[in-house]
Design a protein around this motif. Sequence first.
Motif, PDB file in Angstrom:
ATOM      1  N   PRO A  27       0.996  -1.167   0.095  1.00 44.97           N
ATOM      2  CA  PRO A  27      -0.033  -0.043  -0.029  1.00 44.97           C
ATOM      3  C   PRO A  27       0.731   1.074  -0.065  1.00 44.97           C
ATOM      4  N   LYS A  28       2.159   1.101   0.136  1.00 47.20           N
ATOM      5  CA  LYS A  28       2.749   2.271   0.505  1.00 47.20           C
ATOM      6  C   LYS A  28       3.677   2.665  -0.728  1.00 47.20           C
ATOM      7  N   ALA A  29       3.883   1.480  -1.712  1.00 46.77           N
ATOM      8  CA  ALA A  29       4.485   1.473  -2.648  1.00 46.77           C
ATOM      9  C   ALA A  29       4.103   2.542  -3.893  1.00 46.77           C
ATOM     10  N   GLN A  30       4.897   3.665  -4.329  1.00 44.00           N
ATOM     11  CA  GLN A  30       4.913   4.536  -5.074  1.00 44.00           C
ATOM     12  C   GLN A  30       5.477   4.352  -6.383  1.00 44.00           C
ATOM     13  N   ILE A  31       6.105   3.252  -6.785  1.00 43.17           N
ATOM     14  CA  ILE A  31       6.842   3.127  -7.808  1.00 43.17           C
ATOM     15  C   ILE A  31       6.073   2.025  -8.638  1.00 43.17           C
ATOM     16  N   LYS A  32       5.829   2.208  -9.764  1.00 45.85           N
ATOM     17  CA  LYS A  32       4.690   1.307 -10.335  1.00 45.85           C
ATOM     18  C   LYS A  32       5.238   0.698 -12.003  1.00 45.85           C
TER      19      LYS A  32
ATOM     20  N   GLY B 186       9.942   2.730 -15.435  1.00 47.42           N
ATOM     21  CA  GLY B 186       8.735   2.685 -14.667  1.00 47.42           C
ATOM     22  C   GLY B 186       8.271   3.841 -14.373  1.00 47.42           C
ATOM     23  N   THR B 187       7.231   4.215 -13.513  1.00 47.20           N
ATOM     24  CA  THR B 187       6.848   5.420 -13.106  1.00 47.20           C
ATOM     25  C   THR B 187       6.517   5.379 -11.644  1.00 47.20           C
ATOM     26  N   MET B 188       6.830   6.915 -11.173  1.00 46.52           N
ATOM     27  CA  MET B 188       6.726   7.085  -9.777  1.00 46.52           C
ATOM     28  C   MET B 188       5.735   8.161  -9.596  1.00 46.52           C
ATOM     29  N   LYS B 189       4.779   7.913  -8.508  1.00 46.97           N
ATOM     30  CA  LYS B 189       3.682   8.683  -8.347  1.00 46.97           C
ATOM     31  C   LYS B 189       3.708   9.510  -7.033  1.00 46.97           C
ATOM     32  N   LYS B 190       3.653  10.626  -7.146  1.00 51.98           N
ATOM     33  CA  LYS B 190       3.611  11.698  -5.918  1.00 51.98           C
ATOM     34  C   LYS B 190       2.836  12.823  -6.526  1.00 51.98           C
ATOM     35  N   GLY B 191       1.489  12.530  -6.434  1.00 58.37           N
ATOM     36  CA  GLY B 191       0.282  13.485  -7.293  1.00 58.37           C
ATOM     37  C   GLY B 191       0.303  13.376  -8.639  1.00 58.37           C
ATOM     38  N   ILE B 192       1.198  13.065  -9.214  1.00 56.58           N
ATOM     39  CA  ILE B 192       0.876  12.760 -10.702  1.00 56.58           C
ATOM     40  C   ILE B 192       2.184  11.714 -10.988  1.00 56.58           C
ATOM     41  N   HIS B 193       1.877  11.003 -12.115  1.00 56.43           N
ATOM     42  CA  HIS B 193       2.624   9.747 -12.716  1.00 56.43           C
ATOM     43  C   HIS B 193       3.981  10.410 -13.249  1.00 56.43           C
ATOM     44  N   ILE B 194       4.889   9.955 -12.980  1.00 55.33           N
ATOM     45  CA  ILE B 194       6.457  10.557 -13.365  1.00 55.33           C
ATOM     46  C   ILE B 194       7.221   9.416 -14.049  1.00 55.33           C
ATOM     47  N   PRO B 195       7.188   9.450 -15.209  1.00 53.46           N
ATOM     48  CA  PRO B 195       8.212   8.159 -15.895  1.00 53.46           C
ATOM     49  C   PRO B 195       9.651   8.151 -15.638  1.00 53.46           C
ATOM     50  N   PHE B 196      10.431   7.638 -15.413  1.00 55.20           N
ATOM     51  CA  PHE B 196      11.837   7.064 -15.427  1.00 55.20           C
ATOM     52  C   PHE B 196      12.420   6.042 -16.112  1.00 55.20           C
ATOM     53  N   GLU B 197      13.675   6.350 -16.399  1.00 53.44           N
ATOM     54  CA  GLU B 197      14.286   5.333 -17.317  1.00 53.44           C
ATOM     55  C   GLU B 197      15.909   5.380 -16.706  1.00 53.44           C
ATOM     56  N   ALA B 198      16.311   4.011 -16.541  1.00 52.37           N
ATOM     57  CA  ALA B 198      17.855   4.193 -16.035  1.00 52.37           C
ATOM     58  C   ALA B 198      18.548   2.822 -16.991  1.00 52.37           C
ATOM     59  N   SER B 199      19.699   3.159 -17.004  1.00 49.35           N
ATOM     60  CA  SER B 199      20.564   2.055 -17.805  1.00 49.35           C
ATOM     61  C   SER B 199      21.600   1.607 -16.845  1.00 49.35           C
ATOM     62  N   ALA B 200      21.737  -0.033 -16.574  1.00 53.30           N
ATOM     63  CA  ALA B 200      22.697  -0.496 -15.785  1.00 53.30           C
ATOM     64  C   ALA B 200      23.601  -1.535 -16.288  1.00 53.30           C
ATOM     65  N   GLU B 201      24.890  -1.562 -15.824  1.00 47.14           N
ATOM     66  CA  GLU B 201      25.575  -2.611 -16.214  1.00 47.14           C
ATOM     67  C   GLU B 201      25.971  -3.452 -15.561  1.00 47.14           C
ATOM     68  N   PRO B 202      25.850  -4.867 -15.425  1.00 50.87           N
ATOM     69  CA  PRO B 202      26.323  -5.958 -14.565  1.00 50.87           C
ATOM     70  C   PRO B 202      27.769  -6.140 -14.389  1.00 50.87           C
ATOM     71  N   SER B 203      28.371  -6.460 -13.453  1.00 57.19           N
ATOM     72  CA  SER B 203      29.607  -6.972 -13.169  1.00 57.19           C
ATOM     73  C   SER B 203      29.549  -7.792 -11.952  1.00 57.19           C
ATOM     74  N   ILE B 204      30.874  -8.395 -11.432  1.00 56.94           N
ATOM     75  CA  ILE B 204      30.998  -9.168 -10.327  1.00 56.94           C
ATOM     76  C   ILE B 204      31.708  -8.309  -9.343  1.00 56.94           C
ATOM     77  N   SER B 205      31.217  -8.289  -7.985  1.00 49.12           N
ATOM     78  CA  SER B 205      31.936  -7.483  -6.977  1.00 49.12           C
ATOM     79  C   SER B 205      33.012  -8.260  -6.504  1.00 49.12           C
ATOM     80  N   GLN B 206      33.811  -7.641  -5.518  1.00 48.14           N
ATOM     81  CA  GLN B 206      34.806  -8.502  -4.943  1.00 48.14           C
ATOM     82  C   GLN B 206      34.507  -9.681  -4.051  1.00 48.14           C
ATOM     83  N   ASP B 207      33.409  -9.186  -3.425  1.00 52.31           N
ATOM     84  CA  ASP B 207      32.784 -10.253  -2.441  1.00 52.31           C
ATOM     85  C   ASP B 207      31.862 -11.261  -3.060  1.00 52.31           C
TER      86      ASP B 207
END
Length: 319
Positions: free
Chosen positions: A112-117, A132-153
Amino acid sequence: MIPLKVCISRAFLLVSLICASSVWAQSPKQTADASNEPGAPSIEISNVLFRYSEDMSILVIGLRGKLVPTSGHVVPDFNNPDSFVIAADGAQVCMSTAQLSSLMNTYLLGSPKAQIKNVRITAEGDHLVIKGTMKKGIHIPFEASAEPSISQDNRIRFDIKQMKSAKIPVKGLMDMLGLNISDLISQKGLTGLSVDKDSFLIDPQTALPPPQLRARLSKVQVSGQNIVMLFGDGAPKFHRTQHARNFISLRGGNVRYGRDEMNDADIVMMDTTPADPFDFYLRQYKRQLAAGTIKATSNMAWRAYLPDFAKLSPASRQR
């Protein structure tokens, strides 16, 4: 002022935390009993869609290792996934971007608290695109780019390289939403996920529910619409003359299977429709057994021919 891509990274972590806490907050890291490993039964898996729930699965291209009983258990018990871990010498595992997207949206929308849809994850080349979209009064779209790798741990690190959002002031995403971690989720007892500056990290050995995998992560990459993970020596080579292309094989040691406990185990579960991966749901495997065929060999080994879980009739799923 917090950089916007840092805020996006934190927001995506919160989405992941919400998903994980909703499903597996009661599944802490399993502790294997190392004293049982020398006599533990061996396991081989080839081309199996391994289900943790009806909504969550991974594709095991190939795996070779042992079933090691966890603390408090003497033998691996297929009726109790908490009773063992899979200690892999080598494995190749895939998770599709669709599986990741489905997982997030299924459980995110239940909060019920989630505002990322409407989270959608796809792959472009060697990186992931997270929308995705974030909602705080209005729906705001976002887009991110991520690259995978392996951490030292030995964790999977996803570095946020690029991000964009429609007309969002660079003010700090969390401040704009009026949220912080304590507003969304309690982190008590949660394992497998963390954040580091512009990156979030997932521990593949603890982020999934039992039976958990114990292995050294040796490679991670985006291939098509999948995240491909290699553990230890990578995918093992199998002798195809012994079994079908899609199978789970248990040999040696003691295994509790159905109502029986087999000494010096020799059990092979095979797919009745080998054209596609063997869809196996451990927590519901007895329903697949009931709908399949089991044969005993002259030396009392078991050969089980099972239908895919997704292909069971509604009546078979409720037996």
